[in-house]
Design a protein around this motif. Sequence first.
Motif, PDB file in Angstrom:
ATOM      1  N   LEU A  15       0.897  -1.204  -0.143  1.00 18.33           N
ATOM      2  CA  LEU A  15       0.102  -0.031   0.033  1.00 18.33           C
ATOM      3  C   LEU A  15       0.730   1.126  -0.028  1.00 18.33           C
ATOM      4  CD1 LEU A  15      -2.743  -1.013   2.333  1.00 18.33           C
ATOM      5  CD2 LEU A  15      -2.963  -0.785  -0.095  1.00 18.33           C
ATOM      6  N   SER A  16       1.885   1.193   0.912  1.00 17.70           N
ATOM      7  CA  SER A  16       2.662   2.365   0.726  1.00 17.70           C
ATOM      8  C   SER A  16       3.526   2.791  -0.415  1.00 17.70           C
ATOM      9  CB  SER A  16       3.593   2.468   2.131  1.00 17.70           C
ATOM     10  OG  SER A  16       4.300   1.275   2.067  1.00 17.70           O
ATOM     11  N   ALA A  17       3.771   1.553  -1.135  1.00 12.28           N
ATOM     12  CA  ALA A  17       4.491   1.764  -2.547  1.00 12.28           C
ATOM     13  C   ALA A  17       3.650   2.257  -3.413  1.00 12.28           C
ATOM     14  CB  ALA A  17       5.058   0.638  -2.922  1.00 12.28           C
ATOM     15  N   LEU A  18       2.304   1.820  -3.272  1.00  8.73           N
ATOM     16  CA  LEU A  18       1.100   2.167  -4.286  1.00  8.73           C
ATOM     17  C   LEU A  18       0.954   3.697  -3.989  1.00  8.73           C
ATOM     18  CD1 LEU A  18      -1.344  -0.934  -4.567  1.00  8.73           C
ATOM     19  CD2 LEU A  18       0.142   0.197  -6.362  1.00  8.73           C
ATOM     20  N   PHE A  19       0.554   3.902  -2.797  1.00 10.40           N
ATOM     21  CA  PHE A  19       0.110   5.350  -2.519  1.00 10.40           C
ATOM     22  C   PHE A  19       1.272   6.576  -1.984  1.00 10.40           C
ATOM     23  CE2 PHE A  19      -3.460   2.316  -2.199  1.00 10.40           C
ATOM     24  CZ  PHE A  19      -3.908   2.910  -3.161  1.00 10.40           C
ATOM     25  N   ALA A  20       2.372   5.942  -2.461  1.00 12.70           N
ATOM     26  CA  ALA A  20       3.668   6.906  -1.715  1.00 12.70           C
ATOM     27  C   ALA A  20       3.329   8.415  -1.839  1.00 12.70           C
ATOM     28  CB  ALA A  20       4.759   6.564  -2.304  1.00 12.70           C
ATOM     29  N   PRO A  21       2.932   8.626  -3.112  1.00 12.02           N
ATOM     30  CA  PRO A  21       2.744  10.267  -3.399  1.00 12.02           C
ATOM     31  C   PRO A  21       1.530  10.825  -2.607  1.00 12.02           C
ATOM     32  CG  PRO A  21       2.675   8.983  -5.547  1.00 12.02           C
ATOM     33  CD  PRO A  21       2.703   7.849  -4.420  1.00 12.02           C
ATOM     34  N   LEU A  22       0.574  10.089  -2.333  1.00  8.24           N
ATOM     35  CA  LEU A  22      -0.591  10.575  -1.651  1.00  8.24           C
ATOM     36  C   LEU A  22       0.056  10.619   0.167  1.00  8.24           C
ATOM     37  CD1 LEU A  22      -3.489   8.657  -2.918  1.00  8.24           C
ATOM     38  CD2 LEU A  22      -3.079  11.115  -3.066  1.00  8.24           C
ATOM     39  N   LEU A  23       0.667   9.471   0.595  1.00  7.83           N
ATOM     40  CA  LEU A  23       1.023   9.283   2.142  1.00  7.83           C
ATOM     41  C   LEU A  23       2.201  10.385   2.241  1.00  7.83           C
ATOM     42  CD1 LEU A  23       0.549   5.498   2.147  1.00  7.83           C
ATOM     43  CD2 LEU A  23      -0.871   7.338   3.317  1.00  7.83           C
ATOM     44  N   ALA A  24       2.924  10.450   1.455  1.00 12.49           N
ATOM     45  CA  ALA A  24       4.230  11.423   1.642  1.00 12.49           C
ATOM     46  C   ALA A  24       3.868  12.833   1.947  1.00 12.49           C
ATOM     47  CB  ALA A  24       5.090  11.329   0.491  1.00 12.49           C
ATOM     48  N   THR A  25       4.546  13.283   3.159  1.00 15.02           N
ATOM     49  CA  THR A  25       4.157  14.782   3.592  1.00 15.02           C
ATOM     50  C   THR A  25       5.292  15.640   2.729  1.00 15.02           C
ATOM     51  OG1 THR A  25       5.863  14.382   5.422  1.00 15.02           O
ATOM     52  CG2 THR A  25       3.536  14.118   5.700  1.00 15.02           C
ATOM     53  N   HIS A  26       6.606  15.123   2.061  1.00 13.57           N
ATOM     54  CA  HIS A  26       7.438  16.115   1.314  1.00 13.57           C
ATOM     55  C   HIS A  26       7.931  15.297   0.015  1.00 13.57           C
ATOM     56  CE1 HIS A  26       7.514  17.400   5.445  1.00 13.57           C
ATOM     57  NE2 HIS A  26       8.029  18.560   5.226  1.00 13.57           N
ATOM     58  N   ASP A  27       8.429  16.250  -0.648  1.00 18.51           N
ATOM     59  CA  ASP A  27       9.259  15.497  -1.649  1.00 18.51           C
ATOM     60  C   ASP A  27      10.728  14.598  -1.380  1.00 18.51           C
ATOM     61  OD1 ASP A  27      11.122  15.108  -4.005  1.00 18.51           O
ATOM     62  OD2 ASP A  27       9.830  16.346  -5.167  1.00 18.51           O
ATOM     63  N   PRO A  28      10.495  13.399  -1.688  1.00 20.29           N
ATOM     64  CA  PRO A  28      11.725  12.809  -1.156  1.00 20.29           C
ATOM     65  C   PRO A  28      13.008  13.134  -1.523  1.00 20.29           C
ATOM     66  CG  PRO A  28      10.583  11.430  -2.746  1.00 20.29           C
ATOM     67  CD  PRO A  28       9.842  12.563  -2.456  1.00 20.29           C
ATOM     68  N   TYR A  29      13.017  14.178  -2.622  1.00 22.08           N
ATOM     69  CA  TYR A  29      14.440  14.339  -3.163  1.00 22.08           C
ATOM     70  C   TYR A  29      14.733  15.912  -2.979  1.00 22.08           C
ATOM     71  CZ  TYR A  29      14.020  10.179  -5.679  1.00 22.08           C
ATOM     72  OH  TYR A  29      14.145   8.860  -6.046  1.00 22.08           O
ATOM     73  N   VAL A  30      13.736  16.656  -2.527  1.00 25.35           N
ATOM     74  CA  VAL A  30      13.934  17.932  -2.170  1.00 25.35           C
ATOM     75  C   VAL A  30      14.769  18.240  -1.086  1.00 25.35           C
ATOM     76  CG1 VAL A  30      12.776  20.331  -1.651  1.00 25.35           C
ATOM     77  CG2 VAL A  30      12.044  19.139  -3.636  1.00 25.35           C
ATOM     78  N   GLN A  31      15.950  18.983  -1.308  1.00 26.77           N
ATOM     79  CA  GLN A  31      16.865  19.201  -0.084  1.00 26.77           C
ATOM     80  C   GLN A  31      16.181  20.665   0.705  1.00 26.77           C
ATOM     81  OE1 GLN A  31      20.702  19.401  -1.733  1.00 26.77           O
ATOM     82  NE2 GLN A  31      20.412  17.402  -2.442  1.00 26.77           N
ATOM     83  N   ASP A  32      16.481  20.717   1.796  1.00 20.87           N
ATOM     84  CA  ASP A  32      15.975  21.744   2.698  1.00 20.87           C
ATOM     85  C   ASP A  32      17.154  22.392   3.640  1.00 20.87           C
ATOM     86  OD1 ASP A  32      14.889  23.883   4.228  1.00 20.87           O
ATOM     87  OD2 ASP A  32      13.340  23.021   4.785  1.00 20.87           O
ATOM     88  N   LEU A  33      18.208  22.875   3.394  1.00 22.15           N
ATOM     89  CA  LEU A  33      19.342  22.975   3.988  1.00 22.15           C
ATOM     90  C   LEU A  33      19.257  23.969   5.314  1.00 22.15           C
ATOM     91  CD1 LEU A  33      21.939  23.370   0.912  1.00 22.15           C
ATOM     92  CD2 LEU A  33      21.213  21.297   2.344  1.00 22.15           C
ATOM     93  N   GLN A  34      18.015  24.423   5.302  1.00 21.74           N
ATOM     94  CA  GLN A  34      17.756  24.994   6.565  1.00 21.74           C
ATOM     95  C   GLN A  34      17.508  24.060   7.630  1.00 21.74           C
ATOM     96  OE1 GLN A  34      18.147  28.663   6.449  1.00 21.74           O
ATOM     97  NE2 GLN A  34      18.475  28.274   4.486  1.00 21.74           N
TER      98      GLN A  34
END
Lengths: 301, 340, 283
Positions: free
Chosen positions: A49-68
Amino acid sequence: MTMLDDTSGQTSAPRQTPQALIAARNIAVFLAKAPPSAFGLIVLAVLILSALFAPLLATHDPYVQDLQNTLQAPSAAHFFGTDELGRDIYSRLLYGSRITLTIIGLVSIVVGPIGLFVGTVAGYFGGKVDIVLMRLTDIFLSFPSLILSLAFVAALGPSLNNAIVAISLTAWPPIARLARAETLTFRQADYIAAARLQGASATRIIWRSIVPMCMPSVLIRLTLNMATVILTAAGLGFLGLGAQPPLPEWGAMIATGRRYMIDSWWLVTFPGLAILSVSLAFNLLGDGLRDALDPKQMNRR
Amino acid sequence: MTLNRQHMRGALGQGASILVTLFGLLILTFVIGRIMPTDPVRAIVGEDATQEVYMNVYQELGLDKPMWQQFFLYLRDLATGDFGTSIRTGKPVIQDILHALPATIELATFAIIIGACLGVPLGVMAAVKKDRWQDHVIRVFSLMGHSMPIFWTGMIGLLVFYASLGWVGGSGRMSQFYIGMVPDRTGFLLIDSAVAGQWDVFRSALRHIILPAALLGYSSSAYITRMTRSFMLDQINQEYVTTARVKGLSQRQTIWRHAFANIRVQLVTIVALAYGALLEGAVLIETVFAWPGFGQYLTSSLRIGDMNAVMTCVLIVGLIFITLNIISDILYRVFDPRTR
Amino acid sequence: MTEERPMLDVKNLSVRYRGTDTPAVRDVSFTLGRERLGIVGESGSGKSTVGRALLKLLPTAELTADRMRFEEVDLLTAPERKMLELRGQRMSMILQDPKFSLNPIQRCGLQIAEAYRTHVRCSKGEARAKAIEMLSAVQIRDPERVFDLYPHEVSGGMGQRIMIAMMLLADPGLVIADEPTSALDVTVRLKVLRILDGLVREKGIGLIMISHDLSLVRSFCDRVLIMYAGRVVETLAARDLDNARHPYTQGLLAAQPRIGGSRDELPVLERKDSWLEPAEERP
């Protein structure tokens, strides 16, 4: 005589289907009764389920860096904290489940047919073919799978795809052994003899009559091997020989988190727990299946 | 007489099959070496060598010859004990490996002792209490050991037992302070330090080995537990166990003196195989614990594509596996009165 | 009430294996003095279960009975510790097939000696001497040599004699012989039985002989219980077997081939559900 064998072959073949269904239902009942196996099933369901709905369940973009926001401890904003580049670990884990499933799926697709092919051919023809193929299998079996995969990946170059190829190269021998053992028991069956008397070619007999009979046990064996596959893949990722950054592969996440481990425990803890629970789930499920079926045969490696 | 001949034939057949496996092993390592992306010539001559120098070395290595000839050259080199030179260390590969191996063997032996001491009693107990809660708990416990990614458990272990609690030593085989203090006799630090009477070093070594060995042992105990349980289940329902009960032996005496005695031989085989599988975990855990052993040598060589080192490492692991198989087979023959 | 209290007194013994609905043994009652009792029935009739229930060797079964007494011991309530004392010393059992019932990796003599050492505090040497003495009592010619043999090195007949030696070593009051000769070659059966019979008589041991072989039971037992589907259908003296009243017993008798008998097909055993009703008590 031919007629007699023929009819017996005709009648016994369709009789297999309901039996298989009954077996499947028995297995399901058994699994539901055994709490550990049920736990395994639940974890796997969560994984899918988490693989299927990863975009829905994720709270952030997994690749976006936030150096702050690097190395933040777990909080309401970041359930499992952030990594050294400020990426959300929870979201990365979710997307990582896709990589895990991809590895499992691809390895099964490669390993199943190779193992079936080698095993059924060796079992059906016997004699020299059998000796040569089984010797080959033994050579591959005489290595610990991780070390052989390591060597293959080193030869092919580190990447996720090569890791999958390397794991597949080391994971087929047990399947071949099993398929051969199964084939040997079916080879003498009346309906095989009937097919042969009708003039069916060896290819046809193997493909139409033997392979379907080997399928159930091979599928179960594949499930059993999945725990090993996952651990090997994670190990390769950890050594930097599997999935490459910035892919959110769990083993690779642990490898990068290692540097910050002392101060930021969450970097390695959560991916590790993910690997542990999925591989435990497969092991529990496999153990349940092993018990539900013939325990003796499945215990042999 | 006929029995002896049968034994002879069995031994011969086995010898032949070992030779074939060995040959396959050599082909496998050769193939792995050949498809590696690193250019062995470049590694020797360096980046800015002329074409002429390059070609000279190329021919010297026999790379212009057909594959099968190259294979025989490889065999010839191996036969003369020439396993090539490591690009990374500049020393003969075999020397490097022999230097690193004792550290790994020490770790693996310690681990297998822990694994067997844990796995065997648990397996027996699980069999005796089949399908009761003890059985389930043992099953989950041992599958847990089998399911953990050992490199991760190693880190968590360091975090908890070293960084937080300070119960065990950190990475390496001993504290930095002691390095070089013990003369290298056998390469096994525990033995060397004990022989030299340097008990400080011995204690330090013990504190360092205990965590990685315990984790490795726990992970290998899963296989041992499961096999012990299944062997015991085979025995418990045998008639001779009933006989022992009829004689008036208690359940515990029956289990250990009779049923367990009958699986000892099988267990030896299993432990030998588990020992081989430990090497796999050792590769990963040595990286985590900076353990200067075989596994670390292999992974460092892999990272920079040190072909000779990788080929030889794989070959050595294969040899160890084959040897373990032979040993377990021999033990089986020696200890089981029925096969004598 | 008889003057002499019987050694073994069983009333309405029922045994049900866990996970099954129908009991394997139902309401079996009998008494045993210093005599030889045969229990006869086809396979699955529950006769072996009775034997094992008496020794309480069925961990996965539920035992119920109105009474199950061996000498002064109430077997039903006896704790395991008491049973350990009884087993081997006062009650023992000879199992069917020495191929399986002897520990394959222990020397035969040591297995016999173990039976002695479990109950009698003594040195290894004494136990060895005792075991060798017992081996010669079961007419093994070279007991010193046989002592050091492994079970796979002895023949079936010798294996069973070793078993007998092991089980009679501590002079038990009751011996249950569970199909003691059915795994043996026909040629040695009689010899082994004679040895067993001789020892049982000599030592005054109560014997329960469980068998499917009517003629064997007839010649070696005083009394016979006929079991069918977990119940005792008939109890009678061995010499009266030919006058059996129950149709099942008659059927069993008729189904036996006889030298010099008619060469026609043997009758097939008949089975009736009505036999499963509680058997009438014999006067």
